[in-house]
Each structure stands twice: as structure tokens, then as C-alpha cells.
Write a protein that holds these residues in place. Structure first.
Motif, PDB file in Angstrom:
ATOM      1  N   ASN A 170      -6.615 -22.574  -1.508  1.00 42.39           N
ATOM      2  CA  ASN A 170      -5.827 -23.280  -2.521  1.00 42.39           C
ATOM      3  C   ASN A 170      -4.860 -22.377  -3.278  1.00 42.39           C
ATOM      4  O   ASN A 170      -3.867 -22.873  -3.835  1.00 42.39           O
ATOM      5  N   ASN A 171      -5.144 -21.071  -3.314  1.00 44.76           N
ATOM      6  CA  ASN A 171      -4.380 -20.197  -4.196  1.00 44.76           C
ATOM      7  C   ASN A 171      -3.604 -19.074  -3.509  1.00 44.76           C
ATOM      8  O   ASN A 171      -2.684 -18.523  -4.107  1.00 44.76           O
ATOM      9  N   VAL A 172      -3.970 -18.728  -2.287  1.00 50.74           N
ATOM     10  CA  VAL A 172      -3.301 -17.614  -1.596  1.00 50.74           C
ATOM     11  C   VAL A 172      -2.741 -18.154  -0.285  1.00 50.74           C
ATOM     12  O   VAL A 172      -3.371 -18.077   0.777  1.00 50.74           O
ATOM     13  N   ALA A 173      -1.559 -18.709  -0.369  1.00 50.05           N
ATOM     14  CA  ALA A 173      -0.956 -19.402   0.771  1.00 50.05           C
ATOM     15  C   ALA A 173      -0.798 -18.469   1.968  1.00 50.05           C
ATOM     16  O   ALA A 173      -0.292 -17.353   1.839  1.00 50.05           O
ATOM     17  N   GLY A 174      -1.255 -18.941   3.123  1.00 43.51           N
ATOM     18  CA  GLY A 174      -1.015 -18.234   4.382  1.00 43.51           C
ATOM     19  C   GLY A 174      -2.037 -17.183   4.744  1.00 43.51           C
ATOM     20  O   GLY A 174      -2.036 -16.688   5.881  1.00 43.51           O
ATOM     21  N   LEU A 175      -2.926 -16.821   3.820  1.00 45.95           N
ATOM     22  CA  LEU A 175      -3.826 -15.703   4.111  1.00 45.95           C
ATOM     23  C   LEU A 175      -4.826 -16.036   5.212  1.00 45.95           C
ATOM     24  O   LEU A 175      -5.008 -15.243   6.148  1.00 45.95           O
ATOM     25  N   LEU A 176      -5.500 -17.168   5.124  1.00 45.00           N
ATOM     26  CA  LEU A 176      -6.512 -17.490   6.125  1.00 45.00           C
ATOM     27  C   LEU A 176      -5.888 -17.636   7.504  1.00 45.00           C
ATOM     28  O   LEU A 176      -6.475 -17.215   8.516  1.00 45.00           O
ATOM     29  N   HIS A 177      -4.692 -18.196   7.567  1.00 43.49           N
ATOM     30  CA  HIS A 177      -3.989 -18.290   8.843  1.00 43.49           C
ATOM     31  C   HIS A 177      -3.643 -16.896   9.369  1.00 43.49           C
ATOM     32  O   HIS A 177      -3.774 -16.627  10.574  1.00 43.49           O
ATOM     33  N   GLU A 178      -3.219 -16.014   8.486  1.00 46.15           N
ATOM     34  CA  GLU A 178      -2.873 -14.643   8.879  1.00 46.15           C
ATOM     35  C   GLU A 178      -4.081 -13.919   9.472  1.00 46.15           C
ATOM     36  O   GLU A 178      -3.944 -13.140  10.429  1.00 46.15           O
ATOM     37  N   MET A 179      -5.264 -14.140   8.920  1.00 45.51           N
ATOM     38  CA  MET A 179      -6.452 -13.404   9.350  1.00 45.51           C
ATOM     39  C   MET A 179      -7.084 -13.970  10.617  1.00 45.51           C
ATOM     40  O   MET A 179      -7.828 -13.262  11.307  1.00 45.51           O
TER      41      MET A 179
END
Length: 225
Positions: A63-72
Motif C-alpha cells: 500500500n505504501n511502497v509502490a513497485g517494490l514487491l514487483h521489483e523483488m
């Protein structure tokens, strides 16, 4: 420092609490969240409490750090190749740890820890001309002996937070050593997931700026967003 959400069941021992302005705390809140997530995705953790904590943290990151989970996320095919190339055990799930979003937040977190340790040791804030030069390491780098051994030869045995019977244990360990002209070398590890290291200085023009091409420097005011 480190934040309470990094500890299982939010059972953080007391200690290492430092003054900070509201703008600095707000500016580093997402980096604290990302560091907490990375610490909690440690290998071989499979308790109900851990899963509950991690689910909340992952939701907050989404919800708060856009794109991070996709990046990892590297996908199943890339996971298989990574296990073979890096010697990762079959029961571990590799994640990408060199992306710009993750690295930016963990380096910010590493610098924040350096500022806190400087205050703990010197009893005052890093001055405007000073700063912290930082680096970080994944658990795969640790497994493959890619953390410079010089760090450990220069540092004492690690310490941990202790409050009565409550200890930070492997969840947070740290060590630091004094250098010339008030430099401070430090290293800290979080579970078996990642580690940070850095050097703080009263004056960045002494040694730190000579290495800025390899390791970023954070100065007072850089945490404000």
C-alpha cells in the motif's frame, strides 16, 4: 531504532531510542517498513505469529511502497536458476535484492542507524558538514563470503538489546569501533536476512568523500522528504 515492527510479535527490548524531528521520522518511515519486511522474510521462519506479522507488513509495503514487491519477485524459472548459480538451498525462495527501490530504502535505513549510533557514542548530532557513508549486504552475500572480512577484524564482538530476560538475539545485533578524528565504523545484522555497515564522520571531506563513487553519503537533512 530499529523499529518495533521488525521484531516478532512486536516484542522489542527497550533501548536504542533516539530523538528525531517529526519530518525526519516521516521521511524515513517507509524505509523502516521496507527494512522490517526484509528482516522478517528470513529463512526457516514458519510460526503462526511470524506469518501473521509478515502478512501485515507485506500489506503495508504493497500500500505504501509502490513497485517494490514487483521489483523483488523474480518468478519460478529465475528462482531455479538463482538457486543453482548462487548455491541457495532448495527450500529457500530467492528474491531480487539489487533493485533500485529496495536498495534506496535499505541504504536510507543503514544511514539512519549510523546517525543513531553516532548520537549514542558521541552524545550529540552529526553536524551539517558530517554524514554517514553506508553499504548493505544480503544473506546470499553472507552465505557466499562476500562481506568484506576487514569489517569483522576491525570490530568487536556483536552486542544486542537486552531488557531483563528479553533480548533482541539474532533479530538485531550490532557492533561499532572508534576511528581517527571521531569517525565511527559500525555493522549490524537483522535476523539472517540482511546486514548494514557504514562509517560516520564529523566532516565528510575527511576520507568519506574520497569513496563516494562506490558508497553513498547521507548528510543531515537528507532524511526529510
Amino acid at each position: 531504532m530499529p523499529p518495533i515492527q521488525m521484531f516478532e510479535g512486536r516484542q522489542r527490548p527497550g533501548g536504542f531510542e533516539f530523538p528525531a524531528c517529526h519530518r525526519c521520522n516521516s521521511g524515513t518511515g517507509h524505509s523502516d517498513l521496507v527494512a522490517s519486511m526484509l528482516a522478517r522474510v528470513m529463512p526457516h521462519a514458519d510460526t503462526d505469529l511470524h506469518r501473521k506479522d509478515l502478512t501485515k507488513i507485506l500489506s503495508a509495503v504493497s500500500n505504501n511502497v509502490a513497485g517494490l514487491l514487483h521489483e523483488m519477485n523474480i518468478g519460478r524459472g529465475a528462482e531455479k536458476l538463482a538457486r543453482k548459480r548462487l548455491g541457495i538451498p532448495d527450500d529457500m525462495h530467492p528474491l531480487r535484492a539489487d533493485g533500485p527501490i529496495l536498495s534506496g530504502h535499505i541504504l536510507t535505513f543503514a544511514a539512519k542507524l549510523g546517525f543513531a549510533l553516532h548520537y549514542e557514542v558521541h552524545g550529540g548530532l552529526i553536524p551539517a558538514r558530517g554524514g554517514a557513508q553506508v553499504m548493505w549486504f544480503s544473506n546470499v552475500q553472507a552465505m557466499n563470503d562476500q562481506i568484506p572480512q576487514e569489517l569483522f577484524s576491525l570490530l568487536p564482538s556483536p552486542s544486542m538489546l537486552q531488557q531483563g530476560r528479553k533480548s533482541s538475539g539474532e533479530q538485531f545485533q550490532y557492533s561499532f569501533a572508534h576511528g581517527e578524528r571521531d569517525h565511527l565504523l559500525y555493522f549490524a545484522s537483522f535476523n539472517k536476512s540482511f546486514a548494514v555497515a557504514g562509517v560516520t564522520a564529523q566532516d565528510c571531506s575527511i576520507w568519506l568523500e574520497d569513496h563516494v563513487d562506490k558508497f553513498p553519503i547521507f548528510k543531515p537533512g537528507d532524511f526529510i522528504r
